[in-house]
Design a protein around this motif. Structure first.
Motif, PDB file in Angstrom:
ATOM      1  N   SER A 208       0.840  -1.190   0.000  1.00  0.00           N
ATOM      2  CA  SER A 208       0.000   0.000   0.000  1.00  0.00           C
ATOM      3  C   SER A 208       0.879   1.246   0.000  1.00  0.00           C
ATOM      4  O   SER A 208       1.849   1.332   0.756  1.00  0.00           O
ATOM      5  N   ALA A 209       0.532   2.218  -0.836  1.00  0.00           N
ATOM      6  CA  ALA A 209       1.303   3.464  -0.913  1.00  0.00           C
ATOM      7  C   ALA A 209       0.349   4.641  -1.098  1.00  0.00           C
ATOM      8  O   ALA A 209       0.184   5.160  -2.204  1.00  0.00           O
ATOM      9  N   PRO A 210      -0.281   5.073  -0.004  1.00  0.00           N
ATOM     10  CA  PRO A 210      -1.215   6.197  -0.130  1.00  0.00           C
ATOM     11  C   PRO A 210      -0.532   7.476  -0.610  1.00  0.00           C
ATOM     12  O   PRO A 210      -1.189   8.343  -1.194  1.00  0.00           O
ATOM     13  N   TRP A 211       0.785   7.584  -0.393  1.00  0.00           N
ATOM     14  CA  TRP A 211       1.524   8.777  -0.793  1.00  0.00           C
ATOM     15  C   TRP A 211       1.719   8.894  -2.306  1.00  0.00           C
ATOM     16  O   TRP A 211       2.089   9.961  -2.802  1.00  0.00           O
ATOM     17  N   SER A 212       1.507   7.797  -3.055  1.00  0.00           N
ATOM     18  CA  SER A 212       1.730   7.867  -4.510  1.00  0.00           C
ATOM     19  C   SER A 212       0.456   7.623  -5.304  1.00  0.00           C
ATOM     20  O   SER A 212       0.521   7.369  -6.507  1.00  0.00           O
ATOM     21  N   VAL A 213      -0.697   7.706  -4.662  1.00  0.00           N
ATOM     22  CA  VAL A 213      -1.969   7.414  -5.349  1.00  0.00           C
ATOM     23  C   VAL A 213      -2.141   8.274  -6.597  1.00  0.00           C
ATOM     24  O   VAL A 213      -2.616   7.797  -7.638  1.00  0.00           O
ATOM     25  N   GLU A 214      -1.744   9.535  -6.533  1.00  0.00           N
ATOM     26  CA  GLU A 214      -1.929  10.413  -7.687  1.00  0.00           C
ATOM     27  C   GLU A 214      -1.089   9.978  -8.879  1.00  0.00           C
ATOM     28  O   GLU A 214      -1.431  10.280 -10.031  1.00  0.00           O
ATOM     29  N   SER A 215       0.007   9.262  -8.635  1.00  0.00           N
ATOM     30  CA  SER A 215       0.878   8.796  -9.720  1.00  0.00           C
ATOM     31  C   SER A 215       0.520   7.400 -10.206  1.00  0.00           C
ATOM     32  O   SER A 215       0.918   6.999 -11.310  1.00  0.00           O
ATOM     33  N   GLN A 216      -0.214   6.658  -9.392  1.00  0.00           N
ATOM     34  CA  GLN A 216      -0.550   5.286  -9.757  1.00  0.00           C
ATOM     35  C   GLN A 216      -1.451   5.283 -11.000  1.00  0.00           C
ATOM     36  O   GLN A 216      -2.452   5.974 -11.046  1.00  0.00           O
ATOM     37  N   GLY A 217      -1.034   4.485 -11.979  1.00  0.00           N
ATOM     38  CA  GLY A 217      -1.757   4.450 -13.240  1.00  0.00           C
ATOM     39  C   GLY A 217      -1.197   5.386 -14.290  1.00  0.00           C
ATOM     40  O   GLY A 217      -1.598   5.309 -15.459  1.00  0.00           O
ATOM     41  N   SER A 218      -0.231   6.251 -13.891  1.00  0.00           N
ATOM     42  CA  SER A 218       0.271   7.218 -14.870  1.00  0.00           C
ATOM     43  C   SER A 218       1.777   7.436 -14.825  1.00  0.00           C
ATOM     44  O   SER A 218       2.374   7.828 -15.827  1.00  0.00           O
ATOM     45  N   ALA A 219       2.422   7.183 -13.678  1.00  0.00           N
ATOM     46  CA  ALA A 219       3.862   7.449 -13.571  1.00  0.00           C
ATOM     47  C   ALA A 219       4.499   6.499 -12.575  1.00  0.00           C
ATOM     48  O   ALA A 219       3.840   6.016 -11.646  1.00  0.00           O
ATOM     49  N   ASN A 220       5.789   6.242 -12.774  1.00  0.00           N
ATOM     50  CA  ASN A 220       6.543   5.391 -11.867  1.00  0.00           C
ATOM     51  C   ASN A 220       7.382   6.266 -10.940  1.00  0.00           C
ATOM     52  O   ASN A 220       8.257   7.005 -11.398  1.00  0.00           O
ATOM     53  N   VAL A 221       7.110   6.156  -9.634  1.00  0.00           N
ATOM     54  CA  VAL A 221       7.749   7.067  -8.681  1.00  0.00           C
ATOM     55  C   VAL A 221       8.323   6.349  -7.454  1.00  0.00           C
ATOM     56  O   VAL A 221       8.837   7.003  -6.551  1.00  0.00           O
ATOM     57  N   SER A 222       8.268   5.022  -7.411  1.00  0.00           N
ATOM     58  CA  SER A 222       8.712   4.313  -6.210  1.00  0.00           C
ATOM     59  C   SER A 222      10.215   4.069  -6.247  1.00  0.00           C
ATOM     60  O   SER A 222      10.917   4.408  -7.201  1.00  0.00           O
TER      61      SER A 222
END
Length: 250
Positions: A208-222
């Protein structure tokens, strides 16, 4: 907040047979004169696991003749199954099948005096498309849920390949210091994570990564992990199990 991908601690996914009765000893428990006694094997007897199960054998002392230990291991499902062996240190050997095992199949493991038997599940698997930023779960080859996801950013790319789920954690601490990044670094992190499944001992997780929800589905940020929204991560945690395969690709 940055994504986190490495845990503060590592736990071995094995069960001590002598303590839990998770297997049956027969004959001598020593694999060979030069091989120490076996003290644990996983999966444990009577359990149900995924179709890509790692079989782990732990020894009482360091193994000097690894070839002898590997020759003493046989996996049947119901015929002999080809696989490859890796070692974590000198006392833990892990076998992984070359391909997925059949669903709903009984598997027997013989390891120089030990025998254990487990069963595969209905064929739960996941596919992570790093380029499309999606994470799709299938059962028996039929897709049942597709979720937006975020993967490793440049310099921290998520590895491609097929990985079995090794461990599950309802809560886990991700600490960048375990991979050599001080907390004072711009890339540093110390985060309490949830709904996490370990894919590699090097620290790649689905979580779970609530901090990257806005990027999920569109960008790789992990930092290399598979980031899911909290509800999706909770669903995956509740339904996925040890030995379920996760295929990651571009």
């Amino acid at each position: 907040m940055r994504s986190a991908c490495r845990p503060l601690f590592l736990l071995a996914a094995v069960v001590a047979l002598a303590v839990t009765g998770a297997g049956t000893a027969f004959g001598s428990i020593a694999a060979a004169p030069a091989t120490p006694a076996i003290v644990a094997i996983s999966p444990s007897d009577g359990t149900t696991v995924g179709i890509y199960p790692p079989v782990t054998v732990r020894y009482a002392a360091p193994v000097t003749d690894r070839a002898a230990a590997e020759r003493a291991l046989t996996v049947l499902a119901p015929e002999a199954v080809p696989g490859h062996v890796t070692w974590r240190g000198a006392t833990e050997m892990t076998w992984l099948p070359e391909s997925y095992l059949p669903a709903r199949t009984r598997v027997q493991v013989f390891a120089a005096g030990w025998r254990t038997e487990f069963e595969t599940n209905a064929g739960f698997s996941a596919e992570g498309d790093i380029s499309a930023h999606t994470f799709t779960v299938s059962i028996g080859g039929v897709p049942v849920r597709t979720m937006p996801a975020s993967y490793g950013k440049p310099g921290w790319e998520t590895p491609a390949g097929t990985f079995p789920i090794l461990e599950k954690f309802r809560r886990v601490t991700f600490d960048s210091r375990t991979i050599g990044i001080p907390l004072s670094s711009p890339e540093g992190y110390l985060i309490q994570g949830e709904y996490a499944e370990r894919l590699t001992w090097g620290g790649v997780f689905v979580h779970s990564a609530p901090w990257s929800v806005e990027s999920q589905g569109s960008a790789n940020v992990s930092h290399g992990c598979v980031n899911l929204a909290p509800d999706d991560a909770a669903w995956f945690y509740e339904n996925a199990g040890i030995g379920d395969p996760v295929q990651l690709h571009w």
